[in-house]
Structures are given as structure tokens and as C-alpha cells.
Scaffold this active site. Structure first.
Site, PDB file in Angstrom:
ATOM      1  N   ASP A  66      35.072  35.198  33.689  1.00 46.84           N
ATOM      2  CA  ASP A  66      34.302  35.692  34.831  1.00 46.84           C
ATOM      3  C   ASP A  66      33.153  34.743  35.149  1.00 46.84           C
ATOM      4  O   ASP A  66      33.049  33.653  34.579  1.00 46.84           O
ATOM      5  CB  ASP A  66      33.791  37.107  34.554  1.00 46.84           C
ATOM      6  CG  ASP A  66      33.063  37.208  33.209  1.00 46.84           C
ATOM      7  OD1 ASP A  66      32.742  36.152  32.613  1.00 46.84           O
ATOM      8  OD2 ASP A  66      32.812  38.338  32.758  1.00 46.84           O
ATOM      9  N   HIS A 381      43.352  34.102  31.382  1.00 46.67           N
ATOM     10  CA  HIS A 381      42.590  34.974  32.276  1.00 46.67           C
ATOM     11  C   HIS A 381      41.232  34.322  32.481  1.00 46.67           C
ATOM     12  O   HIS A 381      40.274  34.570  31.753  1.00 46.67           O
ATOM     13  CB  HIS A 381      42.444  36.362  31.617  1.00 46.67           C
ATOM     14  CG  HIS A 381      41.740  37.372  32.469  1.00 46.67           C
ATOM     15  ND1 HIS A 381      42.402  38.246  33.296  1.00 46.67           N
ATOM     16  CD2 HIS A 381      40.424  37.656  32.616  1.00 46.67           C
ATOM     17  CE1 HIS A 381      41.528  39.018  33.911  1.00 46.67           C
ATOM     18  NE2 HIS A 381      40.315  38.674  33.510  1.00 46.67           N
ATOM     19  N   ASP A 425      51.984  34.730  27.316  1.00 48.74           N
ATOM     20  CA  ASP A 425      51.045  33.911  28.095  1.00 48.74           C
ATOM     21  C   ASP A 425      50.950  34.482  29.505  1.00 48.74           C
ATOM     22  O   ASP A 425      51.596  33.997  30.435  1.00 48.74           O
ATOM     23  CB  ASP A 425      51.542  32.458  28.108  1.00 48.74           C
ATOM     24  CG  ASP A 425      50.619  31.524  28.876  1.00 48.74           C
ATOM     25  OD1 ASP A 425      49.459  31.900  29.140  1.00 48.74           O
ATOM     26  OD2 ASP A 425      51.077  30.409  29.224  1.00 48.74           O
ATOM     27  N   GLU A 434      42.431  36.120  27.535  1.00 49.31           N
ATOM     28  CA  GLU A 434      41.174  35.666  28.109  1.00 49.31           C
ATOM     29  C   GLU A 434      40.552  34.640  27.168  1.00 49.31           C
ATOM     30  O   GLU A 434      40.949  34.501  26.002  1.00 49.31           O
ATOM     31  CB  GLU A 434      40.204  36.829  28.351  1.00 49.31           C
ATOM     32  CG  GLU A 434      38.987  36.407  29.175  1.00 49.31           C
ATOM     33  CD  GLU A 434      38.238  37.564  29.814  1.00 49.31           C
ATOM     34  OE1 GLU A 434      37.380  37.291  30.673  1.00 49.31           O
ATOM     35  OE2 GLU A 434      38.489  38.721  29.447  1.00 49.31           O
TER      36      GLU A 434
END
Length: 445
Positions: A66, A381, A425, A434
Site C-alpha cells: 500500500d 500484492h 503466486d 504481500e
């Protein structure tokens, strides 16, 4: 970009090669105005307007996949990197990575100095997690200011501030003899952080509601202890050593110290405090018992740690590999500073380190380090690496893209497999796929 083939030296992995890649991951997480030396060409300047009530709080790292700066895990990660530079400087030098390590550490400690400020209002988060997670895009595209959150005497956060203080003090030790003026600046900020954290007790996630949704803290007195102990290392003042011991004992008695799980991570600086305290109080039975239990868990197994069919030491599903890397670092730090370690204990730790790192780097037929070795993850991610080249719009279509991320996030360790070595994956699996700054911390150290 193709993965970097794993180099071997006398049959063992070339850890120096992996170390350099790991620092490339940290450089890919940078927020702020990037230096001319930036190696991550698909990243650009971002967050250059980050401020708290007019105070500049640019810099630091984005947390994971993020675009938020969560200071508690960031501080824990920076503290581990600083500690590793202090204890294993010769290893960094031999790998030709000491300057790179210090540069990456300074990127974060510069930010923490700004966050601590004068020590009365300490910034502990920049960006809103809920708002950020509603968008799939790169940090360079965020328009306008984002929220910044601070703790105060009325809304305390001794865990996040103590962790920041510990990272600053450990960095002060790492920079001694390299940049003494900067080391003094770090010590000053670490002292301000400690004075705040030890005076205004409370968990930051009780003061910052958004933080509670992502990094809810379980304790805080262990972080204050860790801060005090690194200030002892930085200043040599015995009062800090005694304070570190006292704060650890308060943590042990008041915050269920015996129930702290056998994981060294952002929510448990308890273990870092134990290892440092053992250096000063080698005959303390409680400390030695805690260390012995931790080592037994990670080398032989326990209620906390079991071994997968392929040999991974597994302590839980969320980021299983970070706990392995962190445990390996902690045990090696114990060996580096302990006065007397039985040969069988040393051998069991060394064997565990080799075996577990081998698992992460590819011994089972796949690497779990992005851009490295055999069949590494290609779909982490991670927002910015999943986006197309700068100038092209990025959105949820790129999250749903079944293909590899357009940019290779070299050096990042993914969350890792489950208890049966199961791993896919997949970009939508934020538990196993992540990446995060704390996932690489112990692994790097």
C-alpha cells in the site's frame, strides 16, 4: 525483468547477492523526493507534501503493498536493520553493502527525526489506511495532502514512539565513527522519544483509530525498554541500562510477558529487549529461560512453532517467512553478544539458519524472493510494481491482471507458504503474497 540467477559460493548461497537485492526492495518503498542515486527507475517522487500542522514529515517508507507510512512497523524494521549493522558490520563490509545499508537506514531515521520534532507531538502515521486501501494505484499519483496522525500527552502512544526511539538510538550507534554529528542528532531525537514514551504511557492504536485497523498494538512497555537499552548503547549511561531492565520487568508482569508468542516482530520488541538484557545480565535466570525457550521453538519445534513437510519452521499463516527471518536474526544476535553459548546450541542455531534461509531462497524448487533464483513470485500484492509505466493510468484492472507485475520488485520476501508448504503466486492473496518492510527486516539482518 528476468530474475537474477542465484549465485553459489562453495555450495552455499551468495548471501551478499541477496543482501543487495533486499536493499533494492527498501529503495522501492521510499516516500519523498528520490535522490539521484535512485536505482528503482519505475519509482518517482511521491508524498512530497506530507505534513503535520505545517511540520514537514516527508520521507520514510511505504509500509507494504500500500501507500501508507505506518510508523510502528517501520520503526521496528529500521531498528532491526540498525541493530544488524551494529552487530554484523564486518559482514556488511565483506559483502560491499555497508554504505548501502547506512544509506537505507538514514532514509528512515531522517523521517523519524522529523516525526519526533520537539518531543511533544510525535507523528506516528501518515496516510489513512482505509482510504488508501480503497484505491489501487501508485503513490506518485496521489493528489493533495493525506492525513497525518500524532500522539500527545493526552493521546499517548508509548509503543510507536518507543520503537521509533529505539531505532533512532540503534542508528546512532551504527553511525558512530561514520558520521558523528549525525549520530549525536539521532541520540538527541531518541532521547526525546524516550522521555515522551516513558512519561505518557498508552498504546498508539488506542489514540489513532485508523492504526487500530491495521497495526493494533498489544503492549508498549517492551518498546520503552528497547528504547532505553539502545540509549544505553548510544550513551553509555548506566541509568538507561537499569531503566531498560525495569521496563522489561514491568512489561513481563503487567503485559503478560510469559504469554508473548515466540515471534520477534513489530508487536513484540519484548524479544529484542531480552537479547540485549542478556548481554548485561548474563546470569539472570528469567532472561536465560526466555532465550532458551525461543531457541528451542525455532530449532526443534514447540507449541508455537511446527515444521512443514518440507522443513519450514512455521508459526502461523500471516507472513510465515517474516517470522522465520526475524527468528534467525534474533538467534544470531544472541550468539553475537552472549558471553557463553554451549557448542550444541550454537550448532543448532547455525544449522537452522542455513536450512531456513535455504527454504526461502529456493531449496524446495522455488524462491520466495521476488526477482531472485528459481521460479520466484511474479504477482506480489504490491500496488506500484503492479502498475504500468509512469504516465499510464493504474487502477483495479491491474490488481485483477492475471499476468506478472509489470515491474520486478527485486529482493522483496513474500508472506510465504502455509502449514503444508501450500503457496499460490496470486496478487489477491495478501496473506501469502504481500510484501512489507518488516517482512525483509530480520531476513536482511
Amino acid at each position: 525483468d528476468p530474475p537474477v540467477p542465484a549465485k553459489k559460493v562453495n555450495g552455499d548461497y551468495d548471501y551478499g547477492q541477496v543482501l543487495d537485492l533486499s536493499f533494492m526492495f527498501y529503495e522501492a518503498q521510499r516516500s519523498g523526493k528520490l535522490p539521484k542515486s535512485n536505482r528503482i527507475k519505475w519509482r518517482g517522487d511521491s508524498g512530497i507534501d506530507h505534513a503535520y500542522n505545517g511540520r514537514d514529515v516527508t520521507g520514510g517508507w511505504y509500509d507494504a503493498g500500500d501507500n501508507v507510512k505506518f510508523n510502528l512497523p517501520m520503526a521496528w524494521s529500521a531498528g532491526v536493520l540498525a541493530w544488524s549493522i551494529v552487530d554484523f558490520a564486518k559482514g556488511y563490509q565483506a559483502a560491499g553493502e555497508l554504505a548501502t545499508a547506512l544509506d537505507n537506514l538514514k532514509w528512515v531515521t531522517d523521517y523519524f527525526i522529523k516525526c519526533v520534532g520537539d518531543g511533544t507531538e510525535v507523528v506516528v502515521q501518515v496516510g489513512n489506511g482505509n482510504q488508501d486501501h480503497a484505491v489501487w494505484g501508485r503513490p506518485e499519483d496521489i493528489v493533495g495532502p493525506v492525513p497525518a496522525y500524532a500522539v500527545t500527552r493526552d493521546r499517548p502512544g508509548s509503543d510507536a514512539v518507543g520503537a521509533m526511539g529505539a531505532a533512532l538510538a540503534a542508528a546512532a550507534v551504527a553511525f558512530k565513527g561514520v558520521n558523528d554529528a549525525y549520530s549525536a542528532q539521532l541520540t538527541d531525537a531518541a532521547t526525546k522519544a524516550y522521555n515522551f514514551a516513558s512519561t505518557y504511557l498508552g498504546k498508539y492504536s488506542d489514540s489513532v483509530s485508523d492504526a487500530a485497523n491495521f497495526y493494533r498494538s498489544s503492549n508498549s512497555k517492551d518498546d520503552v525498554a528497547f528504547n532505553a537499552l539502545w540509549l544505553y548503547e548510544a550513551t553509555g549511561k548506566d541509568a538507561y541500562k537499569q531503566a531498560g531492565y525495569d521496563w522489561y520487568m514491568k512489561h513481563y508482569k503487567d503485559e503478560d510477558g510469559p504469554g508473548v508468542w515466540d515471534n520477534f516482530d513489530w508487536d513484540s520488541n519484548s524479544w529484542g529487549a531480552v537479547i540485549l538484557l542478556n548481554r548485561y545480565y548474563p546470569n539472570d535466570a528469567l532472561l536465560q529461560s526466555r532465550i532458551s525457550g525461543f531457541i528451542k521453538s525455532w530449532t526443534q519445534g514447540s507449541n508455537w512453532v511446527q515444521f512443514t513437510p518440507k522443513g519450514l519452521a512455521y508459526s502461523g499463516p500471516w507472513g510465515s517467512l517474516r517470522h522465520v527471518g526475524n527468528a534467525l536474526f534474533l538467534m544470531k544476535a544472541y550468539l553475537a553478544g552472549a558471553q557463553k553459548v554451549p557448542a550444541n546450541v550454537q550448532n543448532s542455531i547455525d544449522c537452522a539458519v542455513k536450512k531456513q534461509l535455504g527454504y526461502i531462497l529456493g531449496d524446495t524448487g522455488r524462491s520466495f524472493v521476488i526477482g531472485y533464483g528459481t521460479n520466484p513470485p511474479q504477482r506480489p500484492h504490491h500496488r506500484s510494481s503492479s502498475c504500468p509505466p509512469m504516465g499510464q493510468a493504474c487502477g483495479w484492472d491491474y490488481f485483477n491482471n492475471p499476468g506478472p507485475n509489470p515491474h520486478t520488485l527485486y529482493g522483496a520476501v513474500v508472506g510465504g507458504p502455509g502449514s503444508s508448504d501450500d503457496y499460490v503466486d496470486a496478487r489477491n492473496d495478501y496473506i501469502k503474497n504481500e510484501v512489507a518492510t518488516d517482512y525483509n527486516a530480520g531476513f536482511t539482518g
